[in-house]
Design a protein around this motif. Structure first.
Motif, PDB file in Angstrom:
ATOM      1  N   UNK A  51       0.844  -1.209   0.000  1.00  0.00           N
ATOM      2  CA  UNK A  51       0.000   0.000   0.000  1.00  0.00           C
ATOM      3  C   UNK A  51       0.871   1.248   0.000  1.00  0.00           C
ATOM      4  N   UNK A  52       1.879   1.246   0.861  1.00  0.00           N
ATOM      5  CA  UNK A  52       2.734   2.431   0.986  1.00  0.00           C
ATOM      6  C   UNK A  52       3.630   2.650  -0.230  1.00  0.00           C
ATOM      7  N   UNK A  53       3.966   1.578  -0.917  1.00  0.00           N
ATOM      8  CA  UNK A  53       4.847   1.715  -2.090  1.00  0.00           C
ATOM      9  C   UNK A  53       4.067   1.917  -3.385  1.00  0.00           C
ATOM     10  N   UNK A  54       2.729   1.715  -3.315  1.00  0.00           N
ATOM     11  CA  UNK A  54       1.903   1.918  -4.511  1.00  0.00           C
ATOM     12  C   UNK A  54       1.891   0.744  -5.458  1.00  0.00           C
ATOM     13  N   UNK A  55       2.015  -0.483  -4.900  1.00  0.00           N
ATOM     14  CA  UNK A  55       1.970  -1.679  -5.752  1.00  0.00           C
ATOM     15  C   UNK A  55       0.546  -1.918  -6.214  1.00  0.00           C
ATOM     16  N   UNK A  56       0.313  -2.089  -7.518  1.00  0.00           N
ATOM     17  CA  UNK A  56      -1.038  -2.364  -7.996  1.00  0.00           C
ATOM     18  C   UNK A  56      -1.465  -3.771  -7.583  1.00  0.00           C
ATOM     19  N   UNK A  57      -2.682  -3.894  -7.102  1.00  0.00           N
ATOM     20  CA  UNK A  57      -3.196  -5.236  -6.777  1.00  0.00           C
ATOM     21  C   UNK A  57      -3.415  -5.963  -8.092  1.00  0.00           C
ATOM     22  N   UNK A  58      -3.312  -7.278  -8.070  1.00  0.00           N
ATOM     23  CA  UNK A  58      -3.540  -8.005  -9.322  1.00  0.00           C
ATOM     24  C   UNK A  58      -2.920  -9.372  -9.275  1.00  0.00           C
ATOM     25  N   UNK A  59      -2.803  -9.967 -10.439  1.00  0.00           N
ATOM     26  CA  UNK A  59      -2.290 -11.331 -10.542  1.00  0.00           C
ATOM     27  C   UNK A  59      -0.865 -11.409 -10.031  1.00  0.00           C
ATOM     28  N   UNK A  60      -0.647 -12.341  -9.119  1.00  0.00           N
ATOM     29  CA  UNK A  60       0.680 -12.483  -8.550  1.00  0.00           C
ATOM     30  C   UNK A  60       1.593 -13.354  -9.415  1.00  0.00           C
ATOM     31  N   UNK A  61       1.086 -13.790 -10.585  1.00  0.00           N
ATOM     32  CA  UNK A  61       1.956 -14.556 -11.484  1.00  0.00           C
ATOM     33  C   UNK A  61       2.997 -13.621 -12.106  1.00  0.00           C
ATOM     34  N   UNK A  62       2.706 -12.311 -12.071  1.00  0.00           N
ATOM     35  CA  UNK A  62       3.666 -11.365 -12.629  1.00  0.00           C
ATOM     36  C   UNK A  62       4.310 -10.561 -11.502  1.00  0.00           C
ATOM     37  N   UNK A  63       5.282  -9.737 -11.854  1.00  0.00           N
ATOM     38  CA  UNK A  63       5.976  -8.953 -10.833  1.00  0.00           C
ATOM     39  C   UNK A  63       5.034  -7.937 -10.192  1.00  0.00           C
ATOM     40  N   UNK A  64       5.316  -7.538  -8.944  1.00  0.00           N
ATOM     41  CA  UNK A  64       4.467  -6.583  -8.234  1.00  0.00           C
ATOM     42  C   UNK A  64       4.441  -5.227  -8.937  1.00  0.00           C
ATOM     43  N   UNK A  65       5.589  -4.821  -9.466  1.00  0.00           N
ATOM     44  CA  UNK A  65       5.665  -3.572 -10.227  1.00  0.00           C
ATOM     45  C   UNK A  65       6.058  -3.946 -11.656  1.00  0.00           C
ATOM     46  N   UNK A  66       5.104  -4.517 -12.367  1.00  0.00           N
ATOM     47  CA  UNK A  66       5.380  -5.063 -13.696  1.00  0.00           C
ATOM     48  C   UNK A  66       5.920  -4.000 -14.651  1.00  0.00           C
ATOM     49  N   UNK A  67       5.372  -2.790 -14.565  1.00  0.00           N
ATOM     50  CA  UNK A  67       5.802  -1.726 -15.478  1.00  0.00           C
ATOM     51  C   UNK A  67       7.254  -1.311 -15.228  1.00  0.00           C
ATOM     52  N   UNK A  68       7.774  -1.638 -14.040  1.00  0.00           N
ATOM     53  CA  UNK A  68       9.177  -1.337 -13.731  1.00  0.00           C
ATOM     54  C   UNK A  68      10.045  -2.592 -13.790  1.00  0.00           C
TER      55      UNK A  68
END
Length: 221
Positions: A51-68
């Motif tokens: 929450x504090x880092x701004x991780x998008x909720x979603x499928x955990x099969x991919x990275x927490x910060x997929x765009x990065x």
């Protein structure tokens, strides 16, 4: 929920900003209730940090910060800075895995770039009083990647050959395969020795504490 960080630098800066702060303070800001313990809320600490880092909720099969291209891993540590438990990486595929390679695996993807956030994990510290530690950004070295690949290939070969039930925590130097289920009634399909499907417990890939300890030692000591 904070907006997603736009760069690795922004993400790391946010992780630095929560270092030294207690779970109680962080939970108040996120309007979350601190549970009495983590027995029924195993993922609570990770969700708080997300929450504090701004991780998008979603499928955990991919990275927490997929765009990065970055995975977030919180790691509970002892008073001496040693990891207190193995680190879950991802659920292991047990069927339809012909042609899967290390380079295209979820494990390789998840561990290609990791933001480690150590947190106080000693049981006698009340959960609300535990604090977040100094973060570190990590990419496996050539040597670490080679060992991860070797472990993954050994474990996946056993799965393909129908020996999933013979895999123990002793297999793999730094990456191990263990049952990953809330209770023993949760079953999934896997290959049997005859090649026909069998029902077994879901499995997950975990990093051994010796390995995560060496990552922290290289950066902090």
């Amino acid at each position: 929920m904070k907006v997603e960080p736009k760069s690795e630098q922004e993400l790391f800066q946010r992780a630095m900003e929560v270092a030294g702060i207690s779970f109680k303070e962080l939970a108040q800001e996120a309007k979350l209730t601190v549970p009495p313990n983590l027995k029924k809320d195993k993922g609570w600490v990770g969700q708080l940090i997300e929450w504090h880092l701004g991780a998008p909720a979603g499928s955990k099969a991919e990275q927490d910060f997929k765009h990065l291209g970055i995975e977030l891993k919180t790691i509970p540590i002892s008073y001496t800075g040693k990891p207190l438990e193995t680190t879950f990486v991802c659920v292991a595929p047990l069927m339809g895995i012909q042609g899967l390679t290390w380079e295209t695996s979820h494990v390789c993807n998840k561990l290609s770039r990791v933001l480690w956030v150590p947190v106080e994990g000693e049981r006698e510290i009340p959960l609300a009083d535990r604090r977040v530690g100094t973060p570190l950004m990590w990419t496996p070295s050539e040597e670490e990647n080679a060992q991860l690949k070797a472990d993954w290939e050994e474990l996946m070969e056993m799965i393909v050959l129908g020996h999933v039930e013979k895999i123990t925590a002793h297999h793999g130097q730094i990456l191990q395969l263990r049952p990953k289920a809330a209770h023993s009634r949760v079953l999934t399909e896997a290959y049997g020795v005859s090649g026909k499907p069998i029902m077994t417990l879901p499995r997950g890939f975990y990093l051994r504490t010796q390995f995560t300890s060496s990552i922290l030692e290289k950066h902090f000591f």
